[in-house]
Design a protein around this motif. Structure first.
Motif, PDB file in Angstrom:
ATOM      1  N   ALA A   1      -2.166  11.725  -0.134  1.00 52.10           N
ATOM      2  CA  ALA A   1      -2.214  10.393  -0.731  1.00 52.10           C
ATOM      3  C   ALA A   1      -3.501  10.175  -1.519  1.00 52.10           C
ATOM      4  CB  ALA A   1      -2.077   9.332   0.363  1.00 52.10           C
ATOM      5  N   VAL A   2      -4.614  10.642  -0.976  1.00 52.10           N
ATOM      6  CA  VAL A   2      -5.892  10.499  -1.680  1.00 52.10           C
ATOM      7  C   VAL A   2      -5.875  11.300  -2.976  1.00 52.10           C
ATOM      8  CG1 VAL A   2      -8.352  11.038  -1.545  1.00 52.10           C
ATOM      9  CG2 VAL A   2      -7.216   9.962   0.388  1.00 52.10           C
ATOM     10  N   GLN A   3      -5.318  12.506  -2.941  1.00 55.79           N
ATOM     11  CA  GLN A   3      -5.220  13.303  -4.163  1.00 55.79           C
ATOM     12  C   GLN A   3      -4.348  12.617  -5.207  1.00 55.79           C
ATOM     13  OE1 GLN A   3      -3.845  17.178  -3.043  1.00 55.79           O
ATOM     14  NE2 GLN A   3      -5.751  17.737  -1.977  1.00 55.79           N
ATOM     15  N   GLY A   4      -3.218  12.062  -4.769  1.00 51.16           N
ATOM     16  CA  GLY A   4      -2.346  11.362  -5.707  1.00 51.16           C
ATOM     17  C   GLY A   4      -3.006  10.137  -6.306  1.00 51.16           C
ATOM     18  N   MET A   5      -3.707   9.344  -5.468  1.00 47.85           N
ATOM     19  CA  MET A   5      -4.387   8.164  -5.993  1.00 47.85           C
ATOM     20  C   MET A   5      -5.550   8.540  -6.896  1.00 47.85           C
ATOM     21  SD  MET A   5      -4.339   5.450  -2.809  1.00 47.85           S
ATOM     22  CE  MET A   5      -5.038   6.593  -1.614  1.00 47.85           C
ATOM     23  N   THR A   6      -6.210   9.660  -6.615  1.00 45.26           N
ATOM     24  CA  THR A   6      -7.299  10.117  -7.485  1.00 45.26           C
ATOM     25  C   THR A   6      -6.771  10.488  -8.862  1.00 45.26           C
ATOM     26  OG1 THR A   6      -8.494  10.947  -5.555  1.00 45.26           O
ATOM     27  CG2 THR A   6      -9.158  11.794  -7.709  1.00 45.26           C
ATOM     28  N   ILE A   7      -5.607  11.161  -8.887  1.00 44.72           N
ATOM     29  CA  ILE A   7      -5.013  11.525 -10.173  1.00 44.72           C
ATOM     30  C   ILE A   7      -4.604  10.279 -10.962  1.00 44.72           C
ATOM     31  CG2 ILE A   7      -3.050  12.691 -11.241  1.00 44.72           C
ATOM     32  CD1 ILE A   7      -3.137  14.697  -8.926  1.00 44.72           C
ATOM     33  N   VAL A   8      -3.974   9.321 -10.281  1.00 44.45           N
ATOM     34  CA  VAL A   8      -3.553   8.087 -10.957  1.00 44.45           C
ATOM     35  C   VAL A   8      -4.763   7.327 -11.476  1.00 44.45           C
ATOM     36  CG1 VAL A   8      -2.426   5.857 -10.607  1.00 44.45           C
ATOM     37  CG2 VAL A   8      -1.423   7.911  -9.637  1.00 44.45           C
TER      38      VAL A   8
ATOM     39  N   ARG B   1       1.094  -1.178 -14.558  1.00 44.53           N
ATOM     40  CA  ARG B   1       1.695   0.120 -14.291  1.00 44.53           C
ATOM     41  C   ARG B   1       0.868   0.931 -13.282  1.00 44.53           C
ATOM     42  NH1 ARG B   1       2.317   3.764 -19.437  1.00 44.53           N
ATOM     43  NH2 ARG B   1       3.337   1.830 -20.141  1.00 44.53           N
ATOM     44  N   TYR B   2      -0.461   0.820 -13.396  1.00 46.96           N
ATOM     45  CA  TYR B   2      -1.345   1.531 -12.457  1.00 46.96           C
ATOM     46  C   TYR B   2      -1.172   1.003 -11.027  1.00 46.96           C
ATOM     47  CZ  TYR B   2      -5.716   2.369  -9.943  1.00 46.96           C
ATOM     48  OH  TYR B   2      -6.642   2.688  -8.985  1.00 46.96           O
ATOM     49  N   TYR B   3      -1.082  -0.326 -10.912  1.00 47.91           N
ATOM     50  CA  TYR B   3      -0.908  -0.909  -9.577  1.00 47.91           C
ATOM     51  C   TYR B   3       0.412  -0.489  -8.959  1.00 47.91           C
ATOM     52  CZ  TYR B   3      -0.564  -4.435  -5.903  1.00 47.91           C
ATOM     53  OH  TYR B   3      -0.438  -5.055  -4.698  1.00 47.91           O
ATOM     54  N   LYS B   4       1.472  -0.418  -9.772  1.00 42.65           N
ATOM     55  CA  LYS B   4       2.767   0.008  -9.265  1.00 42.65           C
ATOM     56  C   LYS B   4       2.719   1.458  -8.813  1.00 42.65           C
ATOM     57  CE  LYS B   4       7.619   0.414 -10.604  1.00 42.65           C
ATOM     58  NZ  LYS B   4       8.627   0.157 -11.685  1.00 42.65           N
ATOM     59  N   LYS B   5       2.063   2.312  -9.584  1.00 46.30           N
ATOM     60  CA  LYS B   5       1.948   3.713  -9.196  1.00 46.30           C
ATOM     61  C   LYS B   5       1.166   3.869  -7.893  1.00 46.30           C
ATOM     62  CE  LYS B   5       2.352   5.927 -13.731  1.00 46.30           C
ATOM     63  NZ  LYS B   5       1.668   6.776 -14.737  1.00 46.30           N
ATOM     64  N   MET B   6       0.137   3.041  -7.723  1.00 38.66           N
ATOM     65  CA  MET B   6      -0.635   3.112  -6.477  1.00 38.66           C
ATOM     66  C   MET B   6       0.219   2.703  -5.279  1.00 38.66           C
ATOM     67  SD  MET B   6      -3.697   4.232  -7.102  1.00 38.66           S
ATOM     68  CE  MET B   6      -4.777   3.644  -5.821  1.00 38.66           C
ATOM     69  N   LEU B   7       1.040   1.660  -5.460  1.00 42.37           N
ATOM     70  CA  LEU B   7       1.937   1.249  -4.371  1.00 42.37           C
ATOM     71  C   LEU B   7       2.966   2.335  -4.060  1.00 42.37           C
ATOM     72  CD1 LEU B   7       2.608  -2.503  -5.259  1.00 42.37           C
ATOM     73  CD2 LEU B   7       1.212  -1.623  -3.387  1.00 42.37           C
ATOM     74  N   ILE B   8       3.508   2.956  -5.096  1.00 40.20           N
ATOM     75  CA  ILE B   8       4.490   4.028  -4.876  1.00 40.20           C
ATOM     76  C   ILE B   8       3.828   5.221  -4.206  1.00 40.20           C
ATOM     77  CG2 ILE B   8       6.004   5.665  -6.046  1.00 40.20           C
ATOM     78  CD1 ILE B   8       6.540   3.512  -8.153  1.00 40.20           C
ATOM     79  N   THR B   9       2.581   5.526  -4.601  1.00 44.96           N
ATOM     80  CA  THR B   9       1.872   6.659  -3.992  1.00 44.96           C
ATOM     81  C   THR B   9       1.659   6.438  -2.503  1.00 44.96           C
ATOM     82  OG1 THR B   9       0.741   7.073  -6.092  1.00 44.96           O
ATOM     83  CG2 THR B   9      -0.208   8.090  -4.117  1.00 44.96           C
ATOM     84  N   GLU B  10       1.363   5.211  -2.097  1.00 45.24           N
ATOM     85  CA  GLU B  10       1.151   4.904  -0.681  1.00 45.24           C
ATOM     86  C   GLU B  10       2.430   4.502   0.031  1.00 45.24           C
ATOM     87  OE1 GLU B  10      -2.709   3.300   0.836  1.00 45.24           O
ATOM     88  OE2 GLU B  10      -2.632   2.246  -1.079  1.00 45.24           O
ATOM     89  N   ASP B  11       3.586   4.570  -0.675  1.00 45.36           N
ATOM     90  CA  ASP B  11       4.888   4.257  -0.098  1.00 45.36           C
ATOM     91  C   ASP B  11       4.935   2.807   0.396  1.00 45.36           C
ATOM     92  OD1 ASP B  11       7.497   4.725   0.545  1.00 45.36           O
ATOM     93  OD2 ASP B  11       7.069   5.682   2.468  1.00 45.36           O
ATOM     94  N   ARG B  12       4.402   1.908  -0.396  1.00 45.97           N
ATOM     95  CA  ARG B  12       4.397   0.484  -0.052  1.00 45.97           C
ATOM     96  C   ARG B  12       5.004  -0.376  -1.157  1.00 45.97           C
ATOM     97  NH1 ARG B  12      -1.516  -0.608   2.835  1.00 45.97           N
ATOM     98  NH2 ARG B  12      -1.265   0.940   4.480  1.00 45.97           N
ATOM     99  N   TYR B  13       5.713   0.258  -2.065  1.00 48.82           N
ATOM    100  CA  TYR B  13       6.233  -0.501  -3.193  1.00 48.82           C
ATOM    101  C   TYR B  13       7.436  -1.345  -2.800  1.00 48.82           C
ATOM    102  CZ  TYR B  13       8.454  -1.478  -7.662  1.00 48.82           C
ATOM    103  OH  TYR B  13       9.053  -2.104  -8.722  1.00 48.82           O
ATOM    104  N   LEU B  14       8.403  -0.740  -2.087  1.00 50.44           N
ATOM    105  CA  LEU B  14       9.604  -1.484  -1.695  1.00 50.44           C
ATOM    106  C   LEU B  14       9.228  -2.607  -0.738  1.00 50.44           C
ATOM    107  CD1 LEU B  14      12.197   1.389  -1.146  1.00 50.44           C
ATOM    108  CD2 LEU B  14      11.959  -0.113  -3.123  1.00 50.44           C
TER     109      LEU B  14
END
Length: 420
Positions: free
Chosen positions: A117-124, A155-168
């Protein structure tokens, strides 16, 4: 030269020696032969270490330690009851075992998920920063630059929520289509009511107003007893019908094996003797039959939820393994809420399926409880009888203690007899 022992002193010495414990392993040996190597003399004596007596004393001390432990256990059983202590100890050990087991299974996986998750958020975050720098340097119009950065921030905020699996279920997800994604409609509200009185409590939907929370308390206080009454009644009816079906099948099998023809059996009636036996005691469905029925039901509901959830396209996958896990967690009223279906979780048919599963679970609970009660308490009662015997032998009644306390008086009486 010591003075001559009087008769009273001799009597007192005899009484005292009778109760004096002797744990000495050094014994006196009379020399019966002449042995120069061991310095033996037929007119003398010597002391030596008695290994056999030492081993005997050591073994006796071990038995005394075990006896003291058993006596203490018998004392605790007499005061509290050993069966209650055993149950508490068993549950405590089971909880400790579960803690070590789940820690060994989940600890490494949690660390790996955090790293991913940290790697994904770092990339985003890195991509977002590059876009900001690029737009800030290349876009001369302030209005266009502001609109572009606002769109990219969302769009960045949505990607961060999806990365942490908290979007839905998030506010951003609901705002995209308020009529479609909002939770509090009639069907989700009915599902929430079911989770209240069934004590499942997923946590996927909950009241946010204090009025709704306190009304939920009142609603649960009324609904939980009603739910237990309903499950108990339906479970009793279902178990009675299943037992009748089992008895009828067994009678037909016996009739088929024996080669006899019985008109009552052909009409679906049971013999009078078996009817009387059934009326004498309440029959419980065998555990293996109840567990088999529940497993079959779990598989059927899992498959139905899996294919029902695939009717509409969803953003997250809901595999068959997750469906079986969700159904089991729901029917057993554990209700973690970590795995949820996408489109059918608020369907009323889902709640009805779980209600019938709770009825099947109540049959299993009664069957398992009955057999565990018979096996567990049979062994516990044997242990309790042994502990009662040890307690009665170790902790004597008041009359025995009084007799032991009269030992000085008995010694005085022994000394007071007339001399010969």
């Amino acid at each position: 030269v010591s003075a001559k022992e009087t008769e009273l002193q001799a009597r007192l010495r005899i009484v005292q020696n009778a109760f004096k414990p002797r744990n000495n392993c050094i014994v006196l040996r009379l020399d019966a032969a002449v042995r120069a190597d061991k310095e033996l003399n037929p007119f003398g004596f010597h002391f030596e270490f008695d290994r056999a007596k030492y081993d005997e004393i050591k073994e006796r001390k071990k038995r005394q330690a075990v006896s003291r432990w058993l006596a203490f256990t018998a004392f605790v059983h007499n005061k509290l009851g050993i069966r209650h202590i055993l149950l508490v100890v068993m549950m405590s050990l089971y909880a400790i075992l579960g803690g070590f087991m789940f820690e060994a299974i989940e600890s490494a996986n949690e660390k790996q998920l955090v790293e991913e998750a940290v790697q994904g958020m770092t990339i985003v975050t890195s991509d977002f920063v590059d876009l900001i720098i690029n737009i800030s340097l290349t876009e001369p119009s302030e209005t266009v630059r502001f609109d572009t950065l606002s769109r990219l921030s969302r769009r960045y905020y949505k990607k961060m929520l999806i990365t942490e699996d908290r979007y839905l279920g998030s506010a951003w997800h609901k705002a995209e289509d308020i009529d479609l994604n909002i939770q509090w409609t009639v069907l989700p509200a009915m599902f929430y009511a079911f989770t209240l009185f069934s004590t499942i409590g997923y946590g996927s939907i909950a009241c946010h107003t204090w009025a709704g929370r306190y009304i939920s308390i009142l609603y649960a206080c009324i609904g939980i007893p009603l739910m237990l009454l309903t499950i108990g009644d339906l479970g009793e009816v279902l178990q009675r019908q299943l037992c009748k079906l089992m008895n009828w099948t067994q009678c037909r099998l016996r009739c088929y094996r024996s080669g006899k023809k019985n008109e009552d059996l052909e009409k679906g009636k049971m013999p009078e003797e078996e009817k009387e036996e059934e009326e004498e005691h309440e029959q419980v469905l065998p555990m293996w039959i109840a567990i088999s029925l529940l497993l079959v039901y779990l598989c059927l509901v899992s498959v139905a939820l899996y294919y029902g959830d695939k009717v509409e396209p969803q953003e997250t996958d809901f595999p068959l393994a997750a469906s079986f896990y969700f159904v089991f967690i729901s029917i057993t009223t554990i209700g973690f809420g970590d795995v949820m279906p996408n489109s059918v979780q608020f369907n009323p048919l889902t709640s009805l399926a779980f209600l019938f599963g709770l009825v099947l679970l109540s049959i299993i609970n009664s069957s398992v409880y009955s057999q565990m009660y018979n096996s567990f308490y049979t062994g516990v009662m044997a242990v309790e009888r042994t502990l009662d015997f040890i307690h009665s032998d170790t902790y004597q009644p008041p009359g025995h203690r009084l007799f032991k306390n009269l030992s000085p008086t008995i010694s005085t009486l022994a000394l007071s007899f007339p001399s010969s």
